[in-house]
Scaffold this motif. Structure first.
Motif, PDB file in Angstrom:
ATOM      1  N   ALA A  30       0.838  -1.202   0.000  1.00  0.00           N
ATOM      2  CA  ALA A  30       0.000   0.000   0.000  1.00  0.00           C
ATOM      3  C   ALA A  30       0.874   1.254   0.000  1.00  0.00           C
ATOM      4  O   ALA A  30       0.605   2.221  -0.724  1.00  0.00           O
ATOM      5  N   GLN A  31       1.912   1.242   0.805  1.00  0.00           N
ATOM      6  CA  GLN A  31       2.809   2.398   0.870  1.00  0.00           C
ATOM      7  C   GLN A  31       3.560   2.596  -0.438  1.00  0.00           C
ATOM      8  O   GLN A  31       3.726   3.730  -0.904  1.00  0.00           O
ATOM      9  N   LEU A  32       3.999   1.494  -1.056  1.00  0.00           N
ATOM     10  CA  LEU A  32       4.664   1.604  -2.351  1.00  0.00           C
ATOM     11  C   LEU A  32       3.688   2.122  -3.409  1.00  0.00           C
ATOM     12  O   LEU A  32       4.056   2.964  -4.246  1.00  0.00           O
ATOM     13  N   SER A  33       2.453   1.640  -3.386  1.00  0.00           N
ATOM     14  CA  SER A  33       1.450   2.091  -4.347  1.00  0.00           C
ATOM     15  C   SER A  33       1.239   3.596  -4.244  1.00  0.00           C
ATOM     16  O   SER A  33       1.077   4.286  -5.263  1.00  0.00           O
ATOM     17  N   GLU A  34       1.240   4.106  -3.043  1.00  0.00           N
ATOM     18  CA  GLU A  34       1.123   5.546  -2.845  1.00  0.00           C
ATOM     19  C   GLU A  34       2.346   6.276  -3.397  1.00  0.00           C
ATOM     20  O   GLU A  34       2.218   7.294  -4.084  1.00  0.00           O
ATOM     21  N   GLN A  35       3.533   5.745  -3.114  1.00  0.00           N
ATOM     22  CA  GLN A  35       4.766   6.356  -3.609  1.00  0.00           C
ATOM     23  C   GLN A  35       4.804   6.390  -5.136  1.00  0.00           C
ATOM     24  O   GLN A  35       5.323   7.340  -5.736  1.00  0.00           O
ATOM     25  N   LEU A  36       4.258   5.352  -5.770  1.00  0.00           N
ATOM     26  CA  LEU A  36       4.283   5.260  -7.222  1.00  0.00           C
ATOM     27  C   LEU A  36       3.169   6.072  -7.882  1.00  0.00           C
ATOM     28  O   LEU A  36       3.107   6.158  -9.111  1.00  0.00           O
ATOM     29  N   GLU A  69      -1.051   8.219   3.434  1.00  0.00           N
ATOM     30  CA  GLU A  69      -1.441   9.619   3.591  1.00  0.00           C
ATOM     31  C   GLU A  69      -2.412  10.127   2.536  1.00  0.00           C
ATOM     32  O   GLU A  69      -3.259  10.971   2.830  1.00  0.00           O
ATOM     33  N   ARG A  70      -2.292   9.642   1.294  1.00  0.00           N
ATOM     34  CA  ARG A  70      -3.063  10.248   0.199  1.00  0.00           C
ATOM     35  C   ARG A  70      -3.873   9.240  -0.606  1.00  0.00           C
ATOM     36  O   ARG A  70      -4.958   9.560  -1.074  1.00  0.00           O
ATOM     37  N   SER A 328       4.817   0.820 -13.092  1.00  0.00           N
ATOM     38  CA  SER A 328       4.833   2.280 -12.989  1.00  0.00           C
ATOM     39  C   SER A 328       5.764   2.890 -14.033  1.00  0.00           C
ATOM     40  O   SER A 328       5.429   3.870 -14.695  1.00  0.00           O
ATOM     41  N   GLU A 329       6.935   2.285 -14.193  1.00  0.00           N
ATOM     42  CA  GLU A 329       7.890   2.763 -15.195  1.00  0.00           C
ATOM     43  C   GLU A 329       7.312   2.639 -16.604  1.00  0.00           C
ATOM     44  O   GLU A 329       7.470   3.533 -17.445  1.00  0.00           O
TER      45      GLU A 329
END
Length: 338
Positions: A30-36, A69-70, A328-329
């Protein structure tokens, strides 16, 4: 055509791992998904399973909202046949009050488990309303719109959030698309469950053609699919492994899909109903980042769908993370006019 990616995670428990590890992986993803920069992160509902940890999406969503967070967090989905629409509305109104504007409420009609778990979840309940009726009731509670002549007029599913959770209908058939269209709600077709692209395109077409607009709503169709991106084609095929889709058809006409023949045999043992079992190759979008990009663009063009909810159940976990990084890339390299 621009493509938006969201994520569905089922908190799989792989051999040698624990439920605690499965949930830690879900949090990290989940945190990686937000970062991406992915749009939303959904978790599933499964019962009576040693392979999947997520039996209570509401609880897991609450934790994930606190750990991010978002990004929007939601259910993919709540198996509404088991529950009171009023209580589901209360649960998600609490979540939407804790994280305004970040909560999705996806609902489906699959059992989410074996017959004995369905029996346990529905213990003491008489004949249930149809899924359509329950979704209608759920939406009324979520938006505080009970009619004045409703038997429970004046009842509120508190707390009342400033921004209500967004309601989505999940399905894997044309009939589920027709329900979403009739109700004027967003629709998610689960291609990774159905496994038939022709049915997916037919369902999306039926949804758009039959969509009943209310309060200015427009049809919003999403496709959920299995995807594996890897650094090489060979690695992607290896990660996909020997996955199968096992389709059970009961004598009464009910159909459902499970991941293994063992699960199918246990289901039919518990239901004590005549059945047939069909083994099929799963529909998995896989390959290098260039290959998966082309496959997604082709499906987007064929369906008119711009958002895909991706599930990637591979091990080891670092390969799961790598798949999403490559995805993502890949989409970052899509030309604006694509």
């Amino acid at each position: 055509m621009a493509i938006t990616i969201s994520v569905l995670d089922q908190s799989p428990i792989y051999p040698g791992e624990t439920a605690e590890e499965a949930f830690r992986h879900t949090i990290r993803l989940a945190q990686l998904s937000e970062q991406l920069g992915f749009r939303r992160f959904w978790v599933s509902e499964h019962h009576d399973s040693e392979q999947v940890a997520g039996s209570s999406p509401e609880v897991l969503i609450s934790h994930l909202l606190a750990k991010t967070e978002r990004i929007r967090i939601g259910s993919g989905g709540i198996m509404l046949q088991h529950y009171s629409p009023y209580k589901v509305a209360e649960n998600f109104n609490v979540l939407a009050s804790l994280a305004p504007g970040r909560v999705d409420l996806g609902v489906g009609r699959a059992p989410g488990g074996l017959p004995r778990s369905t029996q346990a979840l529905q213990q003491g309940r008489g004949e249930a309303p149809s899924l359509t009726d329950k979704i209608i009731e759920l939406e009324k509670y979520v938006h505080s719109r009970l009619e004045e002549d409703h038997p429970l007029a004046g009842l509120k599913a508190g707390p009342i959030p400033s921004t209500a959770p967004e309601l989505y209908v999940l399905g894997a058939s044309v009939s589920s698309a027709e329900i979403a269209a009739e109700l004027g709600l967003p629709y998610v077709f689960s291609l990774f469950i159905n496994g038939d692209r022709a049915v997916a395109l037919e369902a999306i077409h039926a949804y758009r053609n039959g969509f009943v607009s209310a309060e200015g709503r427009q049809p919003q169709a999403i496709i959920a699919l299995a995807l594996i991106a890897a650094d090489t084609e060979e690695e992607a095929k290896e990660l996909a492994g020997e996955h199968k889709l096992i389709r059970i058809t009961l004598a009464g006409g009910k159909k459902l899909t499970v991941a293994t023949r063992e699960q199918a045999e246990e289901f039919t043992r518990q239901t004590k109903e005549a059945y047939t079992i069909e083994e099929r190759e799963p529909e998995i979008t896989k390959g290098t980042k260039e290959a998966v990009r082309e496959q997604l663009l082709a499906l987007s063009e064929a369906s008119g769908v711009e958002e895909f909810i991706v599930t990637t159940n591979v091990q080891p976990f670092d390969k799961r993370l790598r798949s999403f990084e490559l995805l993502s890339e890949a989409l970052a390299e899509v030309p604006a006019e694509a």
